[in-house]
Design an enzyme around this catalytic site. Sequence first.
Site, PDB file in Angstrom:
ATOM      1  CB  SER A  30      31.686  33.357  37.027  1.00  0.00           C
ATOM      2  OG  SER A  30      31.409  34.713  37.060  1.00  0.00           O
ATOM      3  CG  HIS A  61      28.300  35.360  33.056  1.00  0.00           C
ATOM      4  ND1 HIS A  61      27.496  35.142  34.145  1.00  0.00           N
ATOM      5  CD2 HIS A  61      29.502  35.700  33.542  1.00  0.00           C
ATOM      6  CE1 HIS A  61      28.187  35.354  35.246  1.00  0.00           C
ATOM      7  NE2 HIS A  61      29.414  35.698  34.907  1.00  0.00           N
ATOM      8  CG  HIS A  83      27.996  40.760  37.068  1.00  0.00           C
ATOM      9  ND1 HIS A  83      27.936  40.004  35.914  1.00  0.00           N
ATOM     10  CD2 HIS A  83      28.209  39.895  38.090  1.00  0.00           C
ATOM     11  CE1 HIS A  83      28.121  38.725  36.230  1.00  0.00           C
ATOM     12  NE2 HIS A  83      28.280  38.635  37.537  1.00  0.00           N
ATOM     13  CE1 TYR A  85      31.554  42.550  35.709  1.00  0.00           C
ATOM     14  CE2 TYR A  85      31.075  41.884  37.967  1.00  0.00           C
ATOM     15  CZ  TYR A  85      31.310  41.562  36.634  1.00  0.00           C
ATOM     16  OH  TYR A  85      31.299  40.250  36.249  1.00  0.00           O
ATOM     17  CD  GLU A  86      27.853  42.470  32.940  1.00  0.00           C
ATOM     18  OE1 GLU A  86      27.857  42.097  31.759  1.00  0.00           O
ATOM     19  OE2 GLU A  86      27.128  41.962  33.821  1.00  0.00           O
ATOM     20  CB  ALA A 113      32.763  32.374  41.058  1.00  0.00           C
ATOM     21  CG  MET A 211      32.988  41.429  42.066  1.00  0.00           C
ATOM     22  SD  MET A 211      33.983  41.618  40.579  1.00  0.00           S
ATOM     23  CE  MET A 211      35.637  41.322  41.237  1.00  0.00           C
ATOM     24  CB  SER A 212      26.990  38.611  41.593  1.00  0.00           C
ATOM     25  OG  SER A 212      27.320  37.398  42.227  1.00  0.00           O
ATOM     26  CG  ASN A 235      39.581  33.695  43.957  1.00  0.00           C
ATOM     27  OD1 ASN A 235      38.483  33.659  43.394  1.00  0.00           O
ATOM     28  ND2 ASN A 235      39.968  34.712  44.701  1.00  0.00           N
ATOM     29  CG  HIS A 247      37.276  35.986  34.705  1.00  0.00           C
ATOM     30  ND1 HIS A 247      36.284  35.885  35.651  1.00  0.00           N
ATOM     31  CD2 HIS A 247      36.696  35.638  33.514  1.00  0.00           C
ATOM     32  CE1 HIS A 247      35.155  35.498  35.060  1.00  0.00           C
ATOM     33  NE2 HIS A 247      35.387  35.335  33.774  1.00  0.00           N
TER      34      HIS A 247
HETATM   35  N1  HPA Z   1      36.839  38.836  44.926  1.00  0.00           N
HETATM   36  C1  HPA Z   1      35.709  39.320  44.384  1.00  0.00           C
HETATM   37  N2  HPA Z   1      34.954  38.642  43.540  1.00  0.00           N
HETATM   38  C2  HPA Z   1      35.347  37.405  43.216  1.00  0.00           C
HETATM   39  C3  HPA Z   1      36.505  36.828  43.733  1.00  0.00           C
HETATM   40  C4  HPA Z   1      37.303  37.591  44.639  1.00  0.00           C
HETATM   41  O1  HPA Z   1      38.353  37.145  45.136  1.00  0.00           O
HETATM   42  N3  HPA Z   1      36.599  35.583  43.202  1.00  0.00           N
HETATM   43  C5  HPA Z   1      35.516  35.414  42.395  1.00  0.00           C
HETATM   44  N4  HPA Z   1      34.746  36.515  42.401  1.00  0.00           N
END
Ligand code: HPA
Length: 277
Positions: A30, A61, A83, A85-86, A113, A211-212, A235, A247
């Site tokens: 991302s 993306h 992903h 989750y998609e 990320a 998540m990847s 973050n 996001h």
């Molecule tokens: N958690 C999960 N996935 C993420 C995060 C997070 O804090 N930041 C960016 N992708």
Amino acid sequence: MSTVEKIKAAEELISNKIQKKPSIGLILGSGLGVLADEIQNAVRIPYSDIPGFPTSTVAGHKGQLVIGELEGKQVVAMQGRFHFYEGYPMDLVTLPVRVMKAIGVSSIIVTNAAGGINENYKPGDLMLIRDHINLTGANPLIGPNDDAVGVRFPDMSQAYSPKLLDLGKQAAKNIGLTVQEGVYVGNPGPSYETPAEIRMLRTLGGDAVGMSTVPEVIVARHSELQVLGISCISNMAAGILDQPLTHEEVMETTEMVKTQFLAFVKEIVKRMDGEKK
Ligand code: HPA
């Protein structure tokens, strides 16, 4: 189409469009897709043109393969990844890694990320991935094993190549960049974690969460590709700072560290072997 047929069809389509085989694969997370714009003499192939590829849906993306030259090496970059989750099954999430292997790649750089679990981290830090914890609740290798592709029970004790990790540290040093090194936890998403989950993940030894990456790395190791992983700490993970996770924040931070990220990955590519192993 079976996975084997998809790999073959994708390989044929790509091979017909390029002159030189790439040896390094880049999977761009991302907000990190900008790296693909640095590739010279690039051939761009939208995922929609590649047999068996789903079309990427997440903001930030782009959804294309970019093949060409970076720092004198032949590379293939995924500008946008798939992903779990998609809703894509694991074999689709990891299909591009199989295709990379098929077109001649021997090492991959996987980027993402991620939220910082380690309280010594700060948003904008880059973290070399030393190891991962698979909490996706799935594994892309579940199902019949094709012995021609890889072994039934692949070793994961050096999932992230110690040699490439060292090379990454050297590259950082060379450009005067301070990087973190840690353990990436792969969660399924798409909801971010709760503060209690983050405390648990810290206890388990996680430094960053996303998540990847984990599915792709498992398949890369199954295919005997060497892996280097980089997380951009976009973050602090849930519950560390008194603010909600969005996001938008993830995208803002990756935008902020773009210059360092580009310089870092280019320096790594420059130091990597260009030859097929
Ligand atoms: N958690 C999960 N996935 C993420 C995060 C997070 O804090 N930041 C960016 N992708």
